[in-house]
Write a protein that holds these residues in place. Structure first.
Motif, PDB file in Angstrom:
ATOM      1  N   GLU A 168     -10.994  17.166 -12.085  1.00 10.40           N
ATOM      2  CA  GLU A 168      -9.815  17.982 -11.778  1.00 10.40           C
ATOM      3  C   GLU A 168      -9.291  17.639 -10.383  1.00 10.40           C
ATOM      4  N   ASP A 169     -10.207  17.470  -9.441  1.00 14.74           N
ATOM      5  CA  ASP A 169      -9.810  17.101  -8.079  1.00 14.74           C
ATOM      6  C   ASP A 169      -9.187  15.704  -8.058  1.00 14.74           C
ATOM      7  N   TYR A 170      -9.725  14.821  -8.888  1.00 15.52           N
ATOM      8  CA  TYR A 170      -9.193  13.463  -9.004  1.00 15.52           C
ATOM      9  C   TYR A 170      -7.754  13.500  -9.524  1.00 15.52           C
ATOM     10  N   ASN A 171      -7.500  14.327 -10.541  1.00 11.40           N
ATOM     11  CA  ASN A 171      -6.136  14.494 -11.059  1.00 11.40           C
ATOM     12  C   ASN A 171      -5.190  14.973  -9.963  1.00 11.40           C
ATOM     13  N   THR A 172      -5.650  15.943  -9.197  1.00  4.95           N
ATOM     14  CA  THR A 172      -4.832  16.490  -8.109  1.00  4.95           C
ATOM     15  C   THR A 172      -4.558  15.421  -7.053  1.00  4.95           C
ATOM     16  N   THR A 212      -1.083  13.970  -5.345  1.00  3.78           N
ATOM     17  CA  THR A 212      -0.932  14.000  -3.890  1.00  3.78           C
ATOM     18  C   THR A 212      -0.695  12.607  -3.328  1.00  3.78           C
ATOM     19  N   MET A 213      -1.418  11.649  -3.845  1.00  2.00           N
ATOM     20  CA  MET A 213      -1.313  10.266  -3.376  1.00  2.00           C
ATOM     21  C   MET A 213       0.121   9.760  -3.498  1.00  2.00           C
ATOM     22  N   TRP A 214       0.763   9.977  -4.644  1.00  2.00           N
ATOM     23  CA  TRP A 214       2.125   9.499  -4.837  1.00  2.00           C
ATOM     24  C   TRP A 214       3.115  10.264  -3.975  1.00  2.00           C
ATOM     25  N   ASP A 215       2.859  11.554  -3.781  1.00  6.15           N
ATOM     26  CA  ASP A 215       3.724  12.338  -2.886  1.00  6.15           C
ATOM     27  C   ASP A 215       3.685  11.782  -1.467  1.00  6.15           C
ATOM     28  N   VAL A 216       2.474  11.458  -1.016  1.00  9.45           N
ATOM     29  CA  VAL A 216       2.300  10.928   0.344  1.00  9.45           C
ATOM     30  C   VAL A 216       2.962   9.555   0.472  1.00  9.45           C
ATOM     31  N   ILE A 217       2.777   8.709  -0.533  1.00 10.67           N
ATOM     32  CA  ILE A 217       3.384   7.371  -0.489  1.00 10.67           C
ATOM     33  C   ILE A 217       4.900   7.486  -0.399  1.00 10.67           C
ATOM     34  N   ASN A 218       5.484   8.332  -1.233  1.00  9.02           N
ATOM     35  CA  ASN A 218       6.936   8.485  -1.235  1.00  9.02           C
ATOM     36  C   ASN A 218       7.455   9.072   0.071  1.00  9.02           C
ATOM     37  N   GLN A 219       6.736  10.047   0.609  1.00  7.34           N
ATOM     38  CA  GLN A 219       7.150  10.640   1.876  1.00  7.34           C
ATOM     39  C   GLN A 219       7.084   9.615   2.998  1.00  7.34           C
ATOM     40  N   ALA A 220       6.003   8.854   3.024  1.00  7.78           N
ATOM     41  CA  ALA A 220       5.873   7.819   4.049  1.00  7.78           C
ATOM     42  C   ALA A 220       6.957   6.755   3.889  1.00  7.78           C
ATOM     43  N   GLY A 221       7.252   6.408   2.648  1.00  9.62           N
ATOM     44  CA  GLY A 221       8.273   5.404   2.410  1.00  9.62           C
ATOM     45  C   GLY A 221       9.655   5.838   2.840  1.00  9.62           C
ATOM     46  N   ALA A 222       9.896   7.152   2.829  1.00  3.19           N
ATOM     47  CA  ALA A 222      11.201   7.677   3.217  1.00  3.19           C
ATOM     48  C   ALA A 222      11.330   7.908   4.711  1.00  3.19           C
ATOM     49  N   THR A 223      10.212   7.969   5.428  1.00  2.52           N
ATOM     50  CA  THR A 223      10.268   8.378   6.833  1.00  2.52           C
ATOM     51  C   THR A 223       9.634   7.387   7.805  1.00  2.52           C
ATOM     52  N   GLN A 224       8.832   6.452   7.323  1.00  2.00           N
ATOM     53  CA  GLN A 224       8.084   5.584   8.224  1.00  2.00           C
ATOM     54  C   GLN A 224       8.554   4.133   8.110  1.00  2.00           C
ATOM     55  N   LYS A 225       8.185   3.342   9.100  1.00  2.00           N
ATOM     56  CA  LYS A 225       8.404   1.908   9.060  1.00  2.00           C
ATOM     57  C   LYS A 225       7.657   1.324   7.877  1.00  2.00           C
ATOM     58  N   ASP A 226       8.222   0.329   7.262  1.00  2.00           N
ATOM     59  CA  ASP A 226       7.616  -0.236   6.055  1.00  2.00           C
ATOM     60  C   ASP A 226       6.241  -0.824   6.352  1.00  2.00           C
ATOM     61  N   CYS A 227       5.350  -0.646   5.395  1.00  2.00           N
ATOM     62  CA  CYS A 227       3.989  -1.163   5.494  1.00  2.00           C
ATOM     63  C   CYS A 227       3.405  -1.160   4.090  1.00  2.00           C
ATOM     64  N   ALA A 228       2.168  -1.586   3.974  1.00  5.50           N
ATOM     65  CA  ALA A 228       1.509  -1.592   2.671  1.00  5.50           C
ATOM     66  C   ALA A 228       1.103  -0.179   2.267  1.00  5.50           C
ATOM     67  N   VAL A 229       1.155   0.090   0.981  1.00  5.01           N
ATOM     68  CA  VAL A 229       0.788   1.401   0.445  1.00  5.01           C
ATOM     69  C   VAL A 229      -0.609   1.817   0.887  1.00  5.01           C
ATOM     70  N   ALA A 230      -1.540   0.880   0.902  1.00  3.21           N
ATOM     71  CA  ALA A 230      -2.931   1.217   1.217  1.00  3.21           C
ATOM     72  C   ALA A 230      -3.076   1.876   2.582  1.00  3.21           C
ATOM     73  N   TRP A 275     -12.082  10.240  -3.540  1.00  3.61           N
ATOM     74  CA  TRP A 275     -11.602   9.472  -4.692  1.00  3.61           C
ATOM     75  C   TRP A 275     -10.612   8.381  -4.282  1.00  3.61           C
ATOM     76  N   ARG A 276     -10.375   8.241  -2.998  1.00  3.74           N
ATOM     77  CA  ARG A 276      -9.338   7.317  -2.538  1.00  3.74           C
ATOM     78  C   ARG A 276      -9.567   5.893  -3.039  1.00  3.74           C
ATOM     79  N   GLU A 277     -10.776   5.365  -2.904  1.00  3.80           N
ATOM     80  CA  GLU A 277     -11.038   3.965  -3.216  1.00  3.80           C
ATOM     81  C   GLU A 277     -10.961   3.671  -4.710  1.00  3.80           C
ATOM     82  N   THR A 278     -11.086   4.710  -5.528  1.00  3.04           N
ATOM     83  CA  THR A 278     -10.889   4.522  -6.969  1.00  3.04           C
ATOM     84  C   THR A 278      -9.440   4.771  -7.347  1.00  3.04           C
ATOM     85  N   ALA A 279      -8.888   5.878  -6.910  1.00  2.00           N
ATOM     86  CA  ALA A 279      -7.531   6.266  -7.300  1.00  2.00           C
ATOM     87  C   ALA A 279      -6.482   5.256  -6.836  1.00  2.00           C
TER      88      ALA A 279
END
Length: 419
Positions: free
Chosen positions: A106-110, A114-132, A140-144
């Motif tokens: 369940e935490d992994y699903n959550t 969250t991971m995609w929300d963070v990526i999109n927020q960073a992509g809209a507000t930060q200098k470009d960089c790699a997603v990682a 669960w970061r290294e699996t997800a």
């Protein structure tokens, strides 16, 4: 199909969704079009195999993504096409040598959300960089993070956050009854296509444009080019004069990612998984696969491997990807699971010389390359394909919309010449 003509109004190179979309739109406006396709079938990377397993197996694109805003979903609705709209969620995760318990899953699903929300927020507000580099901390970061490559085709350390952020996401990922590839073929069945007719050279040095093929040379006032960035990078087609440096740089910034699929035809008597459930398997490093159960509400499941790991497995040879996914299923359900699988089939998109991968992703700093790639050259050479769709790359509707856009550009130029 009659013989190849020597002259036409517009040449379309490639009979995938982008090319068929462009050709259909131009023909509707009375423009004479010749479509040249290197493969022996239409649909490009949308291809449905009805013989591999007991249900249609889309070897390439499967879903109409972002169905809420997807023009192909609207067309399908008008045609009374049956869609399978149920979402999937993770039910099992086996990572680091152990199965996660229910609360951890369940935490992994959550975390995936969250991971995609963070990526999109960073992509809209930060200098470009790699997603990682922007992924939030979690057990669960290294699996997800490997689900990034399943969606993008490239690994999390190779994909631009700006490219992710410019994608227009919306609710709904729909499967098409009978297969998406079959739907595409039926949708454009009235568009004539010259199959097994690869283009080796495009010459725009004269007043118009010429496309050279083994069956002859076709001249036209304009040409819509829809081949993949993999094919452009491999210089399978030569250009006279050479493409502008800006185009070449755009191609370099938009490499072809890889997503390979493994169809698993379960005996219907096996009932430990059903439609709507997902199992992830991650051993170490890049070794990761996802299995989605119950395609079309049947006993067929499909596993996915992507990114560098998919390349590694494809290089190992036929069956390597299937075996890894079977190992994953055995870890989740026990070794007996293998005896319930009647047939399997796998894809190898990197080895396909007509695509050299599955779909494009943008390298860090390269998100603007999609717009550059889409720009016409000398108002004679027009570009379409998923790689040119900034807000819908890697999707069928992105390819469809790009073909419509290229057709409009051709029509504008034609109208200007006729004034």
């Amino acid at each position: 199909m009659t013989g190849l003509p020597t002259e036409t109004d517009v040449i379309v190179v490639g009979a995938g969704v982008a090319g068929l979309s462009a050709a259909s739109a131009l023909r509707a406006r009375g423009v004479e079009v010749v479509v040249l396709e290197a493969a022996d079938h239409t649909g490009g990377r949308c291809v449905t195999d009805v013989t591999a397993v007991s249900q249609p197996f889309d070897k390439g694109a499967s879903w109409l993504h972002s169905a809420q805003i997807n023009p192909l979903a609207r067309i399908g609705e008008r045609m009374d096409v049956k869609f399978h709209k149920s979402p999937w969620v993770w039910q099992w995760v086996h990572a680091g040598g152990r199965a996660l318990n229910h609360a951890e899953v369940e935490d992994y699903n959550t975390y995936q959300d969250t991971m995609w929300d963070v990526i999109n927020q960073a992509g809209a507000t930060q200098k470009d960089c790699a997603v990682a580099s922007v992924l939030p901390d979690s057990p669960w970061r290294e699996t997800a993070k490997h689900f990034v490559e399943q969606m993008q085709g490239g690994d999390a350390d190779a994909v631009s956050i700006h490219d992710v952020a410019q994608y227009s996401d919306a609710e709904g990922d729909w499967l098409v009854a009978g297969g998406l590839g079959a739907f595409v073929q039926s949708l454009f069945a009235d568009v004539p296509v010259h199959l097994a007719c690869p283009v080796s050279k495009i010459d725009t040095s004269g007043p118009g444009v010429k496309a050279v093929t083994p069956k002859g040379t076709v001249s036209a006032r304009g040409l819509v080019l829809t081949v993949s960035t993999g094919v452009l990078a491999a210089e399978t087609i030569s250009f006279t004069p050479a493409l502008p440096v800006s185009k070449l740089q755009a191609v370099e910034n938009l490499p072809m990612g890889l997503l390979n699929k493994i169809a698993l035809d379960f005996d219907p008597s096996w009932t430990k998984a059903h439609q709507g459930q997902i199992a992830d398997y991650h051993t170490s490093g890049d070794a990761y696969c996802t299995t989605i159960f119950g395609f079309y509400d049947t006993s067929v499941a499909v596993s996915f491997v992507a990114g560098r790991f998919a390349d590694q497995l494809e290089e190992e040879g036929s069956g390597a990807a299937t075996e890894f996914c079977l190992q994953g299923l055995s870890a989740v359900f026990g070794n007996d699971v293998r005896k319930h699988i009647r047939k399997t089939a796998e894809t190898a998109w990197r080895s396909n010389p007509l695509t050299l991968g599955s779909y494009s992703y943008a390298s860090p700093g390269g998100a603007k390359a999609r717009r550059v790639l889409a720009e016409p050259v000398d108002n004679k050479l027009f570009f379409a394909g998923e790689a040119t769709a900034s807000d819908a790359y890697a999707t069928v509707h992105g390819a469809f919309k790009s073909g419509q856009r290229a057709a409009r550009e051709v029509l504008v130029q034609r109208d200007e010449l006729e004034l």
